[in-house]
Design a protein around this motif. Structure first.
Motif, mmCIF file in Angstrom:
data_model
loop_
_atom_site.group_PDB
_atom_site.id
_atom_site.type_symbol
_atom_site.label_atom_id
_atom_site.label_comp_id
_atom_site.label_asym_id
_atom_site.label_seq_id
_atom_site.Cartn_x
_atom_site.Cartn_y
_atom_site.Cartn_z
ATOM 1 N N ARG A 177 30.102 -13.152 -13.702
ATOM 2 C CA ARG A 177 28.935 -13.296 -13.719
ATOM 3 C C ARG A 177 28.048 -12.280 -14.538
ATOM 4 N NH1 ARG A 177 31.818 -9.623 -9.211
ATOM 5 N NH2 ARG A 177 33.686 -9.968 -10.522
ATOM 6 N N ASP A 178 26.771 -11.932 -13.681
ATOM 7 C CA ASP A 178 25.762 -11.090 -14.420
ATOM 8 C C ASP A 178 26.882 -9.755 -14.540
ATOM 9 O OD1 ASP A 178 23.999 -12.823 -14.172
ATOM 10 O OD2 ASP A 178 22.728 -11.989 -13.497
ATOM 11 N N ALA A 179 27.058 -8.712 -13.696
ATOM 12 C CA ALA A 179 28.107 -7.486 -14.236
ATOM 13 C C ALA A 179 29.050 -7.358 -14.757
ATOM 14 C CB ALA A 179 28.631 -7.194 -12.641
ATOM 15 N N VAL A 180 29.558 -8.910 -14.633
ATOM 16 C CA VAL A 180 31.118 -9.244 -16.111
ATOM 17 C C VAL A 180 30.300 -8.276 -17.146
ATOM 18 C CG1 VAL A 180 32.325 -9.823 -16.763
ATOM 19 C CG2 VAL A 180 32.471 -9.694 -14.430
ATOM 20 N N ILE A 181 28.806 -9.280 -17.876
ATOM 21 C CA ILE A 181 28.735 -9.378 -18.697
ATOM 22 C C ILE A 181 27.431 -8.621 -19.143
ATOM 23 C CG2 ILE A 181 26.730 -10.021 -19.838
ATOM 24 C CD1 ILE A 181 29.099 -12.298 -19.834
ATOM 25 N N ALA A 182 27.590 -7.032 -18.427
ATOM 26 C CA ALA A 182 26.620 -6.253 -18.378
ATOM 27 C C ALA A 182 27.915 -5.002 -18.886
ATOM 28 C CB ALA A 182 26.174 -5.244 -17.078
ATOM 29 N N ALA A 183 28.930 -5.129 -17.985
ATOM 30 C CA ALA A 183 30.211 -4.747 -18.328
ATOM 31 C C ALA A 183 30.755 -5.073 -19.303
ATOM 32 C CB ALA A 183 30.984 -4.740 -17.370
ATOM 33 N N SER A 184 30.404 -5.601 -20.224
ATOM 34 C CA SER A 184 31.289 -6.246 -21.374
ATOM 35 C C SER A 184 30.656 -5.461 -22.818
ATOM 36 C CB SER A 184 31.093 -7.984 -22.255
ATOM 37 O OG SER A 184 29.552 -7.858 -21.994
ATOM 38 N N GLY A 185 29.651 -4.617 -22.621
ATOM 39 C CA GLY A 185 28.952 -3.886 -23.526
ATOM 40 C C GLY A 185 29.603 -2.441 -23.156
ATOM 41 N N THR A 186 29.971 -2.316 -22.431
ATOM 42 C CA THR A 186 31.208 -0.895 -22.337
ATOM 43 C C THR A 186 32.667 -0.782 -23.663
ATOM 44 O OG1 THR A 186 30.527 -0.505 -19.739
ATOM 45 C CG2 THR A 186 32.048 0.822 -21.261
ATOM 46 N N PRO A 187 31.887 -0.636 -24.523
ATOM 47 C CA PRO A 187 33.640 -0.537 -25.456
ATOM 48 C C PRO A 187 34.982 0.361 -25.097
ATOM 49 C CG PRO A 187 31.792 0.902 -26.737
ATOM 50 C CD PRO A 187 31.022 0.901 -24.673
ATOM 51 N N TYR A 188 35.850 0.170 -25.355
ATOM 52 C CA TYR A 188 37.699 0.020 -24.633
ATOM 53 C C TYR A 188 37.633 1.910 -25.629
ATOM 54 C CZ TYR A 188 41.877 0.463 -24.095
ATOM 55 O OH TYR A 188 43.328 0.936 -23.797
ATOM 56 N N ASP A 189 38.092 2.666 -24.089
ATOM 57 C CA ASP A 189 37.561 3.926 -24.671
ATOM 58 C C ASP A 189 39.258 4.226 -24.690
ATOM 59 O OD1 ASP A 189 37.178 7.428 -24.293
ATOM 60 O OD2 ASP A 189 37.619 7.289 -22.795
ATOM 61 N N LEU A 190 39.711 4.898 -25.974
ATOM 62 C CA LEU A 190 41.319 4.697 -26.342
ATOM 63 C C LEU A 190 41.688 5.733 -25.555
ATOM 64 C CD1 LEU A 190 43.339 3.547 -27.940
ATOM 65 C CD2 LEU A 190 42.149 5.663 -30.085
ATOM 66 N N PRO A 191 42.316 5.472 -24.953
ATOM 67 C CA PRO A 191 43.582 6.918 -24.186
ATOM 68 C C PRO A 191 43.938 8.204 -25.090
ATOM 69 C CG PRO A 191 44.777 4.632 -24.150
ATOM 70 C CD PRO A 191 43.337 4.753 -24.342
#
Length: 381
Positions: free
Chosen positions: A166-180
């Protein structure tokens, strides 16, 4: 030139989400989209970008009881009759099906009416309904190279497009992984497919209770639970001091995945595709007892890419899950590597590829003229 597409999918997220992605892309291209589905469509249908939603009678083949088989056959025949009426009314340029028995009546009606059709198989193993339809469609689109008895059965019309997200997934894919961060909050997401999973409601509370107190205090849990399980699960987490957000359905699941440090979930095709496009590490627990082990095959694909750790449900007791979560929380670098590996395995262009194929089939063009970079088994000419 604008074309009319009838999309058909079972009324659960695993079938409707890729159909929704394709619908949005076709509409962006100026086409008209209508949806044929079953009565389970519920909350998912509210956001589906179709001009109209047609609820078609359907049933799933289960068991060998003659009465049950006769009842199923009647419902499928009734659904085919309903679908023929919809097709006669709409005169679609093509019908695109996304698997499951609710897809059977509209796809079979398209065959009877001579309407071009595309069958999309989301899993690495082709489902039973799709196997029944495969010989009657114009093209077969796959998410992964097929394994099992359908592998190589229709090479001239099989095209590997990937599984649309879905478009929402494509949009979320731009969020870098936030290293714990060491000692910081750890975002843990648990879900069990569109219907939830009682196994996770039973396993997570005792598993997290096994964690050392300082580890348990770091966890910020988001978990999908079936409505009947929420109260008891919430009480269990409150008792052990886990900060948890529980719900039967999260409409912003793509954002939840993007915000997580680790995901624990089933390995349905949509879940695996979304995890890989967004790029998040996961512990995958395939649905057990599946006839074709489709979720097990899906999990293996992401595991081989280095993005996931599959564990059979029969082998995942609370102590094993607690040990695995503790191990991964203590190794942020390993989580980051898995996130990167998962993302490299993603196919964010799958919806474009499937839309290209659908347009081509709707225009009456032979499959051999499509972009051969789509094919899963060589040149489709």
């Amino acid at each position: 030139m604008a074309q009319t597409f009838l999309l058909t999918a079972g009324g659960t997220g695993g079938h409707l989400f890729p159909a929704q992605a394709l619908a949005a892309e076709l509409i962006r291209r100026g086409h008209v989209v209508e949806l044929a589905t079953d009565q389970r469509v519920g909350a998912y249908g509210a956001d589906f970008p179709a001009r109209n939603v047609h609820v078609i009678s359907s049933a799933t083949l289960a068991g060998r009881n003659p009465v049950a088989l006769a009842r199923t056959a009647y419902r499928l025949a009734r659904g085919t009759w309903q679908a023929r009426g919809v097709i006669k009314l709409l005169k679609p340029d093509a019908v695109v099906g996304f698997g499951g028995y609710p897809t059977f009546p509209p796809m079979f009606a398209a065959f009877l009416a001579g309407v071009p059709s595309v069958l999309h198989e989301a899993n690495a193993v082709m489902g039973r309904a799709n196997r029944m339809l495969a010989g009657r469609v114009s093209a077969i689109a796959t998410s992964f190279p097929l394994v099992g008895e359908a592998a190589g059965a229709y090479p001239q019309k099989t095209v590997q497009t990937g599984n649309p997200v879905r478009d929402a997934v494509i949009a979320a894919s731009g969020t870098p992984y936030d290293l714990p961060q060491d000692g910081g909050a750890f975002q843990l997401l648990v879900f069990g497919g569109s219907q939830g999973a009682r196994f996770f409601s039973d396993c997570l509370p005792p598993a997290l209770e096994c964690l050392p107190a300082e580890t348990r205090a770091r966890i910020r849990l988001v978990q999908q639970c079936r409505p009947e399980d929420i109260d008891r699960v919430r009480s269990a987490f409150e008792r052990i001091g886990i900060v948890a957000e529980l719900a039967p359905f999260f409409p912003d699941m793509a954002e939840r995945i993007a915000a997580s440090h680790l995901v624990v979930c089933r390995s349905g095709a949509s879940s695996v595709s979304e995890l890989s496009v967004i790029g998040r590490p996961s512990v995958l627990v395939p649905l057990p007892h599946a006839l074709d082990n489709d979720q097990g095959r899906n999990a293996d694909i992401l595991a081989r890419a280095g993005g996931a750790w599959p564990v059979a449900q029969s082998e995942l007791d609370p102590a094993r899950l607690a040990a695995l979560v503790t191990e991964l929380m203590a190794d942020p670098g390993r989580l980051a590597e898995a996130a990167d590996s998962a993302k490299r395995a993603g196919r964010p262009d799958a919806v474009r590829r499937l839309a290209d194929l659908a347009e081509h089939i709707a225009s009456g063009g032979p499959l051999r003229t499509t972009d051969t970079r789509h094919t899963s088994s060589g040149d489709a000419s």
